[in-house]
Design an enzyme around this catalytic site. Sequence first.
Site, PDB file in Angstrom:
ATOM      1  N   HIS A 166       0.774  -1.248   0.000  1.00 17.46           N
ATOM      2  CA  HIS A 166       0.000   0.000   0.000  1.00 17.46           C
ATOM      3  C   HIS A 166       0.798   1.286   0.000  1.00 17.46           C
ATOM      4  CE1 HIS A 166      -4.198  -1.272   0.407  1.00 17.46           C
ATOM      5  NE2 HIS A 166      -3.657  -2.377   0.850  1.00 17.46           N
ATOM      6  N   LYS A 211      -8.934  14.419   2.774  1.00 13.88           N
ATOM      7  CA  LYS A 211      -8.120  13.207   2.903  1.00 13.88           C
ATOM      8  C   LYS A 211      -7.326  13.364   4.193  1.00 13.88           C
ATOM      9  CE  LYS A 211      -6.288  14.290  -1.175  1.00 13.88           C
ATOM     10  NZ  LYS A 211      -6.244  13.017  -1.890  1.00 13.88           N
ATOM     11  N   ARG A 212      -6.643  12.302   4.644  1.00 17.67           N
ATOM     12  CA  ARG A 212      -5.814  12.455   5.835  1.00 17.67           C
ATOM     13  C   ARG A 212      -4.838  13.617   5.647  1.00 17.67           C
ATOM     14  NH1 ARG A 212      -6.310   8.127   9.746  1.00 17.67           N
ATOM     15  NH2 ARG A 212      -4.653   9.243  10.819  1.00 17.67           N
ATOM     16  N   LYS A 224       0.708  14.546   1.029  1.00 14.56           N
ATOM     17  CA  LYS A 224      -0.505  14.917   0.298  1.00 14.56           C
ATOM     18  C   LYS A 224      -0.534  16.419  -0.024  1.00 14.56           C
ATOM     19  CE  LYS A 224      -3.331  11.052   2.066  1.00 14.56           C
ATOM     20  NZ  LYS A 224      -3.878  10.437   0.844  1.00 14.56           N
ATOM     21  N   THR A 265      -7.986   6.695  -3.361  1.00 15.28           N
ATOM     22  CA  THR A 265      -9.341   6.307  -3.738  1.00 15.28           C
ATOM     23  C   THR A 265     -10.228   7.533  -3.840  1.00 15.28           C
ATOM     24  OG1 THR A 265      -9.784   5.918  -1.402  1.00 15.28           O
ATOM     25  CG2 THR A 265      -9.291   4.002  -2.754  1.00 15.28           C
ATOM     26  N   LYS A 309     -13.441   8.729  -6.456  1.00 11.70           N
ATOM     27  CA  LYS A 309     -14.794   9.040  -5.976  1.00 11.70           C
ATOM     28  C   LYS A 309     -15.246  10.395  -6.512  1.00 11.70           C
ATOM     29  CE  LYS A 309     -13.562   7.092  -1.566  1.00 11.70           C
ATOM     30  NZ  LYS A 309     -13.403   7.455  -0.151  1.00 11.70           N
TER      31      LYS A 309
END
Length: 811
Positions: free
Chosen positions: A368, A538-539, A544, A646, A650
């Site tokens: 992952h 998101k986290r 990120k 993901t 979405k």
Amino acid sequence: MAKPLTDQDRRKQISVRGLAGVENVADLKTNFNRHLHFTLVKDRNVATKRDYYFALANTVRDHLVGRWIRTQQHYYEKDPKRVYYLSLEFYMGRTLQNTMVNLALENACDEATYQVRVIHTAVSNSAPVSTACFLDSMASLGLAAYGYGIRYEFGIFNQKIVSGWQVEEADDWLRYGNPWEKARPEYMRPVHFYGRVEHTADGVKWVDTQVVLALPYDTPVPGYRNNIVNTMRLWSAKAPCDFNLKDFNVGGYIQAVLDRNLAENISRVLYPNDNFFEGKELRLKQEYFVVAATLQDIIRRFKASKFGSTEFVRLDLSTLPDKVAIQLNDTHPALAIPELMRLLVDIEKVPWEKAWDIVIRTCAYTNHTVLPEALERWPVDLFQNLLPRHLDIIYEINRRHLERISKLYPGDTDRICRMSLIEEGDVKKINMAHLCIVGSHAVNGVESSCITCYKDALAGHVQPRSCLTHLLNLQKIGEDYIRDLDQLKKLLDFVNDDAFIRDVAKIKQENKMKFAAHLEAHYKVKINPSSMFDVQVKRIHEYKRQLLNCLHIITLYNRIKNEPNKQWTPRTIMIGGKAAPGYHTAKMIIKLITSIGDIVNNDPVVGDRLKVIFLENYRVTLAEKIIPAADLSEQISTAGTEASGTGNMKFMLNGALTIGTMDGANVEMAEEAGEENLFIFGMRVHDVEALDKKGYDAVSYYNRVPELKQAVDQIAGGFFSPSQPGLFKDLVNMLMHHDRFKVFADYEDYIRCQERVSALYKNPKEWTKMVIHNIAGCGKFSSDRTISEYAREIWGMEPSLEKIAAPDAPR
Ligand SMILES: *Cc1c(COP(=O)(O)O)cnc(C)c1O
């Protein structure tokens, strides 16, 4: 507001949709009232919203029971190959909604709750927990699948924002009970810890252990309208009745009972780290707990096969890989490999080579992450104490593994060090990713610098039924896309159809109004629903790059202040996500976002042309509200850092355009929709690597780009934190001198790309056409498609869309 439907309208609507017979409605009403009375022991005068929710959940659950029992009987009779999905974490969604959709009960329930004067939407919004999207896909594809994990008493924490800072609160989700789970104390299993290894004439024994019991709770996982209901089994830790009692005299009784908590702490709480390995003993206990309990269950089920052993014929475990596939979700359940070896060699007396062959052919592993701090590397000392027999087995696996390597590459000591399961150094460690790779027949995941795997699939795919979509005009292409996302391609036939374009734009606008109303109702925040909803949820993590988004916000703010009379495209920028409680930098990022909001949102010159909202407590239920309302999806991680993602998919499926880097699944999204239909910017993976080689020098960008310098100086100088001017100096110091994720290197291209976004937003028709291209390109990202590929290529199973027989409806 549309005028309210009459009862007749509703009945007509239900029968036109053909989803549920009107005759169901009367039964549902009866059963709803029965549950309110007999299960919840309430009347209408004292029932709360939650009581109504539970009454409805129980009513819907009754429709699962017959299917659930039948499916399990069906598996027993047919004895198909089983697939076991092991994970330390299941992303929970909304069971009630999902069950109603999959059982085609949604409209009938709407109608029944309407008729009993309960507002169903209000009820379903307080819904709790459900299964993850790939479990749903496995059930929908008729696979005999089981999800196995831990029943945490406390799942991921709730996030509160207090004075702009994140504060964590425990999520006591079981306080009111969980109508979906069924405890199965009769299937309780012992799990051993500590102790020592004894070599006897009768083989190796693990003795003097401490025992904790694993108590299973089963949750139904319904397939999509195929009458299949699979099982997710989560284990809860229970102390044995004699826990600690043997060791004490009479006076120790009270203390021994109190100490039961120590054993039961194993399933108390989910570690909230995101992409970070902490190496705590309790976490290792959790990992072994789920693996040990699950493998006992798997082998019991295998041995209980109707076609397997009889009193006289001992079932041959060499056929295990024909009947069982075990999928390891990340390295967290990696102990399945040495544990299965232990069961085969020590307990079942299978010779090592044969056992190893069985293990490899049974197990498969999904990788992952590529971040080095996320890799699980357990200190050998911890193992020696907690799982001494497993340490021996891992050493033996490694000895044989390295022997093979050195035969293949004689004299290549570098390679041997690199590929060893054991890392030497100050603290000797076990590399769990290496263990997974060596012990599996299939590895899928992402490219990383030390291990070569295949492109990630399962990690990042959307479940069409839960992620769809308050956006599509169904009449155009029918409802087949719910099963088969490839049908979305048909939307391309309508990309120039003005009426369709207007419909899509209208639905998006309605979703935006709904979300704006939600914000106003719950947070007293007013936003402009005609502004662009620019969303990054998101986290919170450095990779990120929420900080890159912050720099864009500040740049926009400065530009508006410089030219207040220009026609700026109004934006509402919403950022949400949880920071791991111990991740200081991530928490500072949240404080920076809220601080920027405080300045920007209260500047009268800016007005409603720029608003910055931090969305508190981002979770599945909030995702379901914000994603359908988003215009722009921010997917801006440094190229080479996001395994798949993901969220990106979405948003795409729900009619947002993506601004993103060529990272993770953004790459495939650009391939599927056409790169011209995404806003792609910034360094590619090879650019990042080249920059690494050259040496990334953030200061040079700062000195060269005036708007960047201004923004950074404002953060550093306390412009956004006037009462604490030095608040963000560590954050700025990081950006300037040790930013692993190279925020400044992508700044200029990001800003230019955002200018193109703003320009296109001024042309709603062209914007919406691009949206349609994106939705039409989503077919590939169905988790059904991914699971089908998995089934055939990794598990050796054949997916099927066939239904099994439905039981009678409950009375
Ligand atoms: C989809 C989803 C995620 C994952 O988002 P990414 O952008 O892929 O990191 C995280 N949290 C929730 C609640 C989600 O629904």
